[in-house]
Design an enzyme around this catalytic site. Structure first.
Site: not given
Ligand code: AMP
Length: 114
Positions: A6, A9, A32, A87, A93, A98, A100
């Site tokens: 994850c 995590c 993000d 989401n 989406g 995990h 957030h």
């Molecule tokens: P979701 O699509 O709602 O699951 O959101 C996941 C979010 O995590 C997306 O907006 C990605 O841009 C963000 N994301 C993915 N990997 C990373 C990372 N390593 N650091 C910061 N944000 C990330």
């Protein structure tokens, strides 16, 4: 998916880097990597739950603490005004399983009115 599989995590444990805005013993807020608003911060509990529904059932106090952190981050970065999006499920989406909350704020909020 949790632990080594994850990415959130890995970020909350410090195993991979992120631009951290605030952290406590239980929650980490970080920017993000692909921002969709002037302020786009992810509010992420260290405990692994797949989504907000699972978190609310397992540990509602932690969800309340996440809301308090979102308020503090927004006070510092966008005058306390923000949208908070969870989401939930791939067709809504969700891409990281995990829980957030997306804290979105600033001058240009995406998606217009909810
Ligand atoms: P979701 O699509 O709602 O699951 O959101 C996941 C979010 O995590 C997306 O907006 C990605 O841009 C963000 N994301 C993915 N990997 C990373 C990372 N390593 N650091 C910061 N944000 C990330």
């Amino acid at each position: 998916m949790s632990g080594n599989d994850c990415i959130f995590c890995a970020i909350t444990s410090g195993a991979i880097p992120a631009e951290i805005v605030e952290s406590t013993d239980t929650i980490v807020a970080f920017r993000d990597i692909a921002p969709k608003a002037d302020v786009h911060v992810l509010i992420v509990p260290r405990e692994h739950h797949a989504n907000v529904v699972d978190l609310a059932a397992a540990n509602p106090a932690l969800l309340a603490d996440m809301a308090a952190m979102a308020g503090r981050v927004a006070d510092a970065q966008c005058n306390g005004e923000f949208r908070w999006v969870f989401n939930t499920g791939p067709r809504a989406g969700q891409s990281v399983f995990h829980v957030h909350g997306h804290l979105l704020g600033g001058s240009e909020l995406p998606w217009g009115d909810a």
